[in-house]
Write a protein that holds these residues in place. Structure first.
Motif, short mmCIF file in Angstrom:
data_model
loop_
_atom_site.label_atom_id
_atom_site.label_comp_id
_atom_site.label_asym_id
_atom_site.label_seq_id
_atom_site.Cartn_x
_atom_site.Cartn_y
_atom_site.Cartn_z
N SER A 29 68.00 98.10 37.08
CA SER A 29 68.05 98.59 35.58
C SER A 29 66.77 98.65 35.36
O SER A 29 65.79 97.97 35.78
N LEU A 30 66.52 99.68 34.34
CA LEU A 30 64.81 99.68 33.77
C LEU A 30 64.68 98.97 32.78
O LEU A 30 65.40 98.75 31.67
N TYR A 31 63.45 98.29 32.55
CA TYR A 31 63.26 97.88 31.44
C TYR A 31 62.64 98.99 30.32
O TYR A 31 62.43 100.24 30.66
N ALA A 32 62.37 98.61 29.33
CA ALA A 32 62.02 99.56 28.17
C ALA A 32 60.55 100.31 28.74
O ALA A 32 59.90 99.63 29.41
N GLN A 33 60.39 101.59 28.25
CA GLN A 33 59.35 102.19 28.84
C GLN A 33 58.06 101.54 28.63
O GLN A 33 57.21 101.56 29.61
N ASP A 34 57.88 101.07 27.50
CA ASP A 34 56.67 100.54 26.99
C ASP A 34 56.44 99.00 27.25
O ASP A 34 55.75 98.45 26.45
N THR A 35 57.28 98.41 27.79
CA THR A 35 57.41 96.89 28.01
C THR A 35 56.38 96.39 28.86
O THR A 35 56.37 96.73 29.94
N SER A 36 55.70 95.48 28.44
CA SER A 36 54.70 94.85 29.32
C SER A 36 55.17 93.55 30.02
O SER A 36 55.98 93.07 29.64
N PHE A 37 54.67 93.18 31.03
CA PHE A 37 54.82 92.25 31.69
C PHE A 37 53.71 91.47 32.57
O PHE A 37 52.74 92.26 32.73
N ALA A 38 53.80 90.50 33.03
CA ALA A 38 52.70 89.55 33.57
C ALA A 38 52.59 90.25 35.12
O ALA A 38 53.36 90.20 35.89
N VAL A 39 51.21 90.83 35.31
CA VAL A 39 50.86 91.19 36.62
C VAL A 39 49.62 90.40 37.21
O VAL A 39 48.86 89.80 36.43
N SER A 40 49.79 90.01 38.57
CA SER A 40 48.85 89.09 39.28
C SER A 40 48.78 89.67 40.62
O SER A 40 49.45 89.17 41.25
N SER A 260 56.76 75.89 46.54
CA SER A 260 55.90 76.28 45.44
C SER A 260 56.82 75.95 44.31
O SER A 260 58.11 76.17 44.00
N THR A 261 56.31 75.17 43.45
CA THR A 261 56.62 74.76 42.00
C THR A 261 56.57 76.00 41.03
O THR A 261 56.07 77.07 41.14
N ILE A 262 57.46 75.65 39.91
CA ILE A 262 57.82 76.80 38.97
C ILE A 262 56.29 77.17 38.37
O ILE A 262 55.53 76.40 38.06
N GLY A 263 56.12 78.53 38.09
CA GLY A 263 54.98 78.84 37.38
C GLY A 263 55.39 79.84 36.23
O GLY A 263 56.69 79.80 35.94
N VAL A 264 54.65 80.35 35.57
CA VAL A 264 55.10 81.14 34.16
C VAL A 264 55.76 82.34 34.58
O VAL A 264 56.80 82.55 33.72
N ASN A 265 56.06 82.85 35.53
CA ASN A 265 57.00 84.04 35.73
C ASN A 265 58.43 83.46 36.14
O ASN A 265 59.42 84.23 35.81
N ASP A 266 58.40 82.24 36.31
CA ASP A 266 59.87 81.38 36.43
C ASP A 266 60.45 81.33 34.88
O ASP A 266 61.60 80.93 34.71
N ILE A 267 59.61 81.47 34.00
CA ILE A 267 59.99 80.81 32.62
C ILE A 267 59.88 81.90 31.53
O ILE A 267 60.56 82.02 30.65
N VAL A 268 58.71 82.68 31.68
CA VAL A 268 58.29 83.52 30.42
C VAL A 268 58.97 84.84 30.86
O VAL A 268 58.72 85.51 31.95
N LEU A 269 59.65 85.59 30.08
CA LEU A 269 60.31 86.87 30.28
C LEU A 269 59.48 88.00 30.29
O LEU A 269 58.43 87.76 29.72
N PRO A 270 59.82 89.14 31.13
CA PRO A 270 58.94 90.21 30.95
C PRO A 270 58.47 90.72 29.57
O PRO A 270 59.34 90.75 28.81
#
Length: 745
Positions: A29-40, A260-270
């Protein structure tokens, strides 16, 4: 270079004149076209970065593999939409992004304009017929990597860990062929066994780059090597079986478990910058810890004898307590955790707390004749001999004493992005537990099992992790991990003197108190380059650890039954490994490690040291896309651990001789199969099979109660098979492990 997840061929016709492409398709499924997400993303090949954006954004991205080939992408970190991320990655290239509906395409400006010009001149303005397209699945999926590796590895995602979490921390390892957790119901710790190899650094458990293994004396039955982490704090686990060339694998003759213990991507939604995760659960089938000294199970001291008249009453054969199993859905234990995370342009922060509590569990009813039950056998003198016919002293459904735990854990992590090339992660993890434990000899040698005193563990681990991956530089991918762990372990393993005829029933303290500090640094760099004879990946670095052991702070030595080892151990190593791919279907790997160790014993000021080399080599052949055949050989030196080296005043000095390092020679052959869209569109089949042969020279063991010895050898041979099928909506897996030969001499 095309990715290995090759699927079906298709021919497309497109009206957009400049869109002449091959494709990589990502389903979902696609996120909204203009939705931002964490990139590293590190600086790496452009194709790898594009595929990662497609995976994280859960979108379709189309491109020609040859267009992205040999192009590099800068490091990218922050909050981006798919379009923003692609635009940043393509800066400075002749490529551009075009969007048609839900599909992004990457095209060459020059080629695209030329295609359109040619089409216009020839009057072909309606359509352009494309050559057959190669369709690929998700790239860089860590769950696929074990099936693309010359060896036996396992990857567990947070979802898989949650699926098999159980009630004890080691339950998430269930179903992995060749991997079990020793003492899983005792102490709430991890003591991982891989292919028969376990303890004393043979299988290190690395959490966020840190090792905090503690060796606990278990009486005549030896020792246990324990590591601690709460299941709710685990984000992912990678398990490498057998010899490893990793920077953190010094002495790891059986394998390595990396967490690896939990990080921001395990908790914060896209698309969000802040998140809270709350987890909780309850379990049944346990009872509150009874009073210390409470009896349980079969009373062999009274009843293993001959009866001439009538058989004894049932209440004299077994304890009258422990059979009150709670109702099926009655909550008797549980766990809960809360994690909070935030993302900013330069800093990510995670804070978490977890609590886990369970009483003594009750035995299941699937053991059959292995559970305690009465056997009556005729005796030559016409009497009847009464005994326990099971392997366990506990009955079906009975409370298993000394299996409780009550844990609290804290986690705090912060990641600082100094710029696009550097990142620095600081972490702190605290684990506290009060748990049940009893010496194994007290189960077998005393008239009946009994509830002992509770033991405690207080562990603090501090980590600093640095990563430097400069833009447009394939020669530098530097990682440095440093850590310190503080252990305060107080094992109250009581023994019991029981003689009812003399009116004696005494609980005797059998305290093992250990205070240890472990420090470590691991550094490695990866350099990648192409040449006329193929592609190379060169990794090199080193590691250093120091361990100090003695009594915990504030402990009076007179309160300790078994004198703690006191001293220091240091170990250092340097390694290099190279991967050479001369042609697409052949990969050659080789590594060489030098290590040395030295210990100082405070009890008699003695020193001991040794050193040696550890070579590893492998070859992988890929005759068909997705099908690999490999062979691997390793010869790993494991130096004696601090427990195996230092003396203790608890034993006679003459029995505590020095032992020499082990030499583990391992051979493995196997094959991997990975295929997408085999039966259904978008499905995935994964299969791995391997034969392994571990032969360890100078295997370190115990002789009698306290003497340490080098056995001539120990060997473990066997087979492993694992298979997975995943349609995206439905999945299933099977695993099988069989030892054909285990022996020591």
């Amino acid at each position: 270079m095309k990715h290995k997840h090759q699927g079906r061929l298709r021919t497309w016709r497109l009206k957009t004149m400049s869109l002449v492409v091959a494709s990589v398709l990502y389903s979902g499924s696609l996120y909204a076209q203009d939705t931002s997400f964490a990139v590293s993303l590190p600086a790496q090949s452009l194709q790898s970065s594009v595929e990662r954006i497609a995976e994280q954004g859960n979108v379709h991205i189309i491109y020609v593999s040859e267009v992205l080939q040999n192009k590099k992408a800068p490091a990218l970190s922050g909050q981006y939409t798919v379009d923003q991320a692609l635009q940043r990655l393509l800066q400075g290239t002749n490529l551009t992004v075009q969007k048609n509906g839900d599909v992004w395409s990457i095209v060459d400006r020059t080629t695209g304009d030329k295609q359109q010009s040619n089409a216009t001149q020839s009057g072909q303005l309606d359509t352009v017929k494309l050559a057959p397209l190669t369709v690929y699945g998700q790239a860089d999926n860590p769950e696929d990597q074990p099936y693309l590796t010359s060896g036996s590895t396992v990857y567990l995602s947070a979802e898989q860990i949650e699926r098999h979490r159980g009630t004890s921390v080691g339950d998430f390892l269930s179903g992995i062929p060749g991997v079990i957790n020793g003492d899983n119901r005792n102490s709430g710790s991890l003591d991982v066994n891989i292919r028969g190899m376990q303890g004393q650094g043979r299988v290190p458990v690395i959490v966020d780059g840190a090792s905090q293994e503690s060796s606990v004396y278990r009486g005549y039955n030896g020792t246990a090597s324990r590591s601690y982490v709460d299941t709710d704090f685990i984000s992912s686990v990678s398990i490498e079986k057998g010899a490893s060339s990793g920077a953190d694998a010094t002495g790891a003759s059986g394998g390595v478990v990396r967490m690896s213990t939990i990080g921001v991507n395990d908790i914060v939604l896209p698309g969000k910058s802040f998140g809270v995760r709350i987890k909780g659960g309850f379990n049944t089938n346990s009872s509150s810890v009874p009073v210390t000294g409470t009896w349980g199970g079969y009373n062999k001291g009274v009843n293993s004898r001959i009866y001439y008249d009538t058989s004894p009453a049932l209440e004299t054969l077994f304890s009258s307590d422990g059979m009150g199993r709670p109702a099926l859905l009655e909550p008797t234990g549980g766990s809960g955790s809360i994690a909070v995370a935030g993302i900013t342009e330069y800093v990510d922060v995670v804070a978490a707390y977890a609590r886990r509590k369970n009483g003594n569990y009750h035995a299941g009813d699937k053991g059959g004749k292995e559970a305690a039950h009465i056997v009556s056998e005729p005796n030559t003198s016409s009497g009847v001999y009464i005994s326990n016919g099971g392997l366990s002293p506990f009955r079906v459904g009975e409370e298993i004493l000394n299996t409780s735990f009550d844990n609290e854990s804290w986690l705090l992590k912060g990641t600082v992005r100094l710029n696009n090339d550097h990142s620095l992660e600081l972490g702190w993890n605290r684990y506290q537990s009060e748990y049940g434990e009893i010496l194994p000899t007290q189960i077998t040698n005393v008239v009946a099992p009994y509830q002992g005193y509770l033991s405690t563990i207080d562990l603090n681990t501090y980590t600093v992790r640095y990563h430097w991956n400069p833009k447009n530089n394939e020669l530098i991918d530097l990682r440095i991990d440093t850590f310190k762990s503080d252990v305060d372990l107080r094992v109250n393993a009581t023994t019991r003197t029981y003689n009812p005829k003399r009116g004696i029933d005494r609980m005797n303290p059998s305290n093992v108190f250990i205070g240890s500090q472990r420090y470590g640094v691991t550094a490695s760099n990866i350099s990648r380059f192409l040449s006329e004879i193929g592609g190379f990946k060169l990794e090199y670095g080193g590691a250093w650890t120091k361990e100090d052991i003695g009594y915990p702070a504030g402990v009076d030595e007179s309160d300790v039954t078994w004198a703690t080892r006191q001293g220091t151990r240091k170990e250092s190593s340097g390694f290099t490994s190279v991967e050479w791919k001369p042609i697409n279907w052949l990969t050659l790997n080789g590594s060489l490690r030098y290590s040395n160790f030295e210990t100082w014993d405070d009890t008699d000021s003695s020193r001991h040291s040794a050193d040696g080399w550890s070579p590893i080599a492998s070859i992988t052949v890929e005759p068909l896309k997705g099908f690999q055949v490999y062979g691997k050989y390793g010869s790993v030196l494991r130096s004696p651990s601090i427990f195996e080296t230092l003396k203790s005043e608890s034993f006679a000095a003459g029995t505590q001789n020095f032992v020499e390092p082990e030499r583990a020679k391992s051979t493995e052959v196997g094959f991997n199969y990975l295929h997408e869209s085999l039966f259904l569109d978008g499905d995935k089949v994964r299969f791995h099979a391997a034969y392994f042969n571990n032969y360890i020279d100078d295997y370190i063991s115990r002789l009698g109660a306290s003497a340490r010895v080098n056995l001539d050898y120990a060997k473990m041979r066997g087979f492993e098979v694992s298979a997975e099928y995943d349609t995206g909506k439905y999945f299933g897996n099977v695993a099988w492990n069989h030892y054909t030969n285990t022996k020591q001499s």
